[in-house]
Design a protein around this motif. Structure first.
Motif, PDB file in Angstrom:
ATOM      1  N   LYS A  33       0.953  -0.657   0.041  1.00 18.65           N
ATOM      2  CA  LYS A  33       0.062  -0.153   0.188  1.00 18.65           C
ATOM      3  C   LYS A  33       0.922   1.119  -0.374  1.00 18.65           C
ATOM      4  N   HIS A  36       2.907   1.428  -3.333  1.00 22.17           N
ATOM      5  CA  HIS A  36       2.270   1.777  -4.563  1.00 22.17           C
ATOM      6  C   HIS A  36       1.164   3.748  -4.464  1.00 22.17           C
ATOM      7  N   ALA A  37       1.490   4.064  -3.204  1.00 20.51           N
ATOM      8  CA  ALA A  37       1.687   5.437  -3.032  1.00 20.51           C
ATOM      9  C   ALA A  37       1.819   6.415  -3.057  1.00 20.51           C
ATOM     10  N   THR A  44      -0.891  -0.744 -10.251  1.00 20.53           N
ATOM     11  CA  THR A  44      -2.574   0.121  -9.305  1.00 20.53           C
ATOM     12  C   THR A  44      -1.688   1.196  -8.512  1.00 20.53           C
ATOM     13  N   TYR A  45      -2.911   1.435  -8.263  1.00 18.95           N
ATOM     14  CA  TYR A  45      -3.414   2.403  -6.998  1.00 18.95           C
ATOM     15  C   TYR A  45      -3.695   1.823  -5.495  1.00 18.95           C
ATOM     16  N   PRO A  46      -2.901   2.335  -4.257  1.00 13.53           N
ATOM     17  CA  PRO A  46      -3.589   1.661  -3.303  1.00 13.53           C
ATOM     18  C   PRO A  46      -4.965   1.302  -2.839  1.00 13.53           C
ATOM     19  N   GLU A  47      -5.206   2.224  -3.686  1.00 14.32           N
ATOM     20  CA  GLU A  47      -7.012   1.884  -3.144  1.00 14.32           C
ATOM     21  C   GLU A  47      -7.461   0.529  -4.252  1.00 14.32           C
ATOM     22  N   GLU A  48      -6.697   0.597  -4.876  1.00 14.05           N
ATOM     23  CA  GLU A  48      -7.650  -0.706  -6.260  1.00 14.05           C
ATOM     24  C   GLU A  48      -7.485  -2.264  -5.700  1.00 14.05           C
ATOM     25  N   ASN A  49      -5.804  -1.890  -4.814  1.00 13.01           N
ATOM     26  CA  ASN A  49      -5.932  -3.474  -4.258  1.00 13.01           C
ATOM     27  C   ASN A  49      -7.445  -4.037  -3.095  1.00 13.01           C
ATOM     28  N   SER A  50      -7.804  -4.679  -3.299  1.00 11.19           N
ATOM     29  CA  SER A  50      -8.881  -5.748  -2.850  1.00 11.19           C
ATOM     30  C   SER A  50      -8.016  -6.571  -2.137  1.00 11.19           C
ATOM     31  N   THR A  52      -6.819  -8.654   1.665  1.00 11.23           N
ATOM     32  CA  THR A  52      -7.006  -8.719   2.568  1.00 11.23           C
ATOM     33  C   THR A  52      -6.212  -9.269   3.603  1.00 11.23           C
TER      34      THR A  52
END
Length: 182
Positions: A33, A36-37, A44-50, A52
């Motif tokens: 995270k 990627h930020a 990808t952008y960090p919020e695209e990582n789903s 858990t």
């Protein structure tokens, strides 16, 4: 795959490179995270990582048990500050000689030798897995990364001028490969 090696960074700090396992899931996810930020040069952008933490643990366990894929963590003082991995492009006969390479390092550790160490570790693992070609895509404006890959023996074989459509606009991708059987 398994891998472990200690390296000394440019500033004298010890860094342990080892295959990340399921026990490293929380730390690997934190690093993912953050990296990627910190840059617009990753897929990808960090919020695209789903993923858990459980998903990450399963992913890392599969890499640890794989004969031809690995995710190597760069550990400094027990903390993952970067990672790199290889995975097969596919299992079909005509492409099973090819592997994909990816890498991400926390910005605070850029320029300290972790990128080179992780790249060389992945090249070693790709050879051990029997791959004949290692491939990557890198954002053209990321000149430091392009130089790193060239120094490791990767050569450009093409460009995709509209490879990424980032939030800032189009980013060209340099397509690079390393022939492992030469």
């Amino acid at each position: 795959m398994k891998y472990q090696k200690e390296v000394i960074l440019k500033d004298g700090t010890k860094c342990l490179l080892r295959g990340a396992g399921e026990q490293d899931a929380a730390e690997a996810l934190r690093c993912f995270k953050l990296t990627h930020a910190e840059t617009d040069c990753l897929l990808t952008y960090p919020e695209e990582n789903s993923f858990t933490e459980t998903d990450e643990a399963e992913f890392l366990k599969a890499r640890e048990e794989s004969a031809n894929a690995i995710e190597i963590g760069a550990f400094v003082d027990g903390k993952i500050v970067g990672s790199a991995g290889i995975e097969p492009i596919g299992g079909k006969e005509k492409i099973r000689h090819r592997a994909d390479f990816g890498i991400a390092i926390e910005k605070a550790y850029w320029g300290n030798g972790i990128g080179k160490a992780l790249t060389l570790a992945c090249i070693e693992c790709a050879k051990q897995a029997g791959f004949l070609q290692l491939e990557l895509e890198v954002v053209a404006e990321n000149a430091a990364a392009v130089r790193l890959y060239e120094a490791a023996g990767f050569r450009e074989y093409g460009r995709n001028p509209r490879g990424f459509r980032s939030r800032r606009g189009w980013q060209a991708l340099v397509l690079m490969r390393l022939e492992l059987d030469r």
